[in-house]
Write an enzyme that holds these catalytic residues in place. Sequence first.
Site, short mmCIF file in Angstrom:
data_model
loop_
_atom_site.label_atom_id
_atom_site.label_comp_id
_atom_site.label_asym_id
_atom_site.label_seq_id
_atom_site.Cartn_x
_atom_site.Cartn_y
_atom_site.Cartn_z
N SER A 130 -48.52 85.56 47.82
CA SER A 130 -49.01 86.62 48.71
C SER A 130 -49.20 86.22 50.17
O SER A 130 -49.48 87.09 51.00
CB SER A 130 -50.32 87.20 48.18
N LYS B 65 -47.40 88.16 52.90
CA LYS B 65 -47.91 89.35 53.57
C LYS B 65 -48.28 89.11 55.03
O LYS B 65 -48.46 90.05 55.79
CB LYS B 65 -49.09 89.91 52.78
N SER C 264 -55.10 92.08 49.08
CA SER C 264 -53.75 91.64 48.71
C SER C 264 -53.00 92.70 47.91
O SER C 264 -52.19 92.38 47.03
CB SER C 264 -53.81 90.33 47.92
#
Length: 464
Positions: free
Chosen positions: A69, A72, A127
């Site tokens: 993640s 991102k 997230s």
Amino acid sequence: MNIKRKLAKALAFIFIANSIFTMKSIQAEAADYWPSGVDVVAESAIVMEEETGTILYSKNMDDVHYPASITKIMTALIVLENCDLDETVTFSAEAVYGTELGSSSIARDVGEEMTVEQTLYGMMLESANECAYALGEHVAGDMDSFVDMMNAKAKELGCKNTHFNNSNGLPDEEHYTSAYDMALISRAAYKIPKFAEIVGTKNYTIPATNKHSDPTPLNNHHQMLHYYKTNQYLYEYCLGGKTGYTVVAGATLVTYAKKDGMTLVCVVMKDTTTDEYTDTTNLFEYCFDNFSKYAVADFASISEDDVNVTGILSENSELIKVDEDGIIVIPKTASILDVTSTVVPYSDSEDSSVIGQLQYSYADKSVGYANLIFTNAETAGSYPFDNIPVENGGSGKEYIQVDYPKIGLVILIVLAVICLIMFIRSKSSEILLFRHRFMSRHQRPQKTNMTIIRDNGKRRKRRR
């Protein structure tokens, strides 16, 4: 003409190089020392100084890993560069159902509408994978096009071992990066104030939407910044960051921290759960304890009083100055006298006064830079060292500044006057005839020497 100008510029920069403050390396073992007495559990890690990009620590920084993640961060960077915060993001079926079941989410519905800002908070704090997907679609229209934008941006930033294949970081064999590349991306993103604000936010509330009547509370999962599940890993200098985890990626973590005026970016990849926080804290403490930053303008200058430092530009020191924002970062065991400098041609698309750059190195590592600013406004438009003899640090090229707009205006006025004269000459006979007729019609009768005297209705002429 272009070749001559390029040669003149090249010559000028050679003279700059001979005239700017050049540090002399001390012949001692300490001059080559770079701190390296710390290790981490993570398979790959890096600590980079945010302003200069100086790498303070690295471990297998070019090895390729799955980012999970922390992907991102790149998604947020592209969104913030291409969108206004108040734009409306509409969640498609692909965004809601196209992500892995059970992965991070804030349970958005198909057709739900949120602002770009709210969606960014959902993606960066919780997230939320559907938020990352929806933002990608909002920016580029479809995910494939957004992925192309991600890869183009990575190339622009200088990434060498990166290829993105989605906007959220879910497992994909064609989705990978390195600690070094991720540090470049994270550093670029942090220069955007809104990004820094979002990743440094501990909690946030999304108000009611067209699909959810109740507000949605969000919590930052970064445990060095915010008490999320435990306060064990809180770090007082932490500014925020982004967490990541999948089974194949292991724990990944990007963290920003600031102490004594120095901001660092730390990336750990392929770490074990919870060790990512311990590793990051240890790296920050080691780097803050062993490195210091210095303002270049405090020790590099162009002075008329020190010819052996400024060389042949001593008589023209008013032409350039060292950017006050330039800094270097070196080990605390080193001195500013240990670093070496190189002058290179450099231009800034946002600041036309930048004419070069002082780049500093120490122990074969890049440690910072400072731009060279041209300050003589009187010769704006010419190269700064034109009209200056070579022996005085100039290019030796004679330069006459031409104001093309003013010259063009003068030419137009002259042409207009010539055209007016030619027109008058071509119509001269008509003008004379018109003048004659006008005068004939309006001319008074000529006076004579006789006056008329009226007497009893009879006219008699009397000679005057």
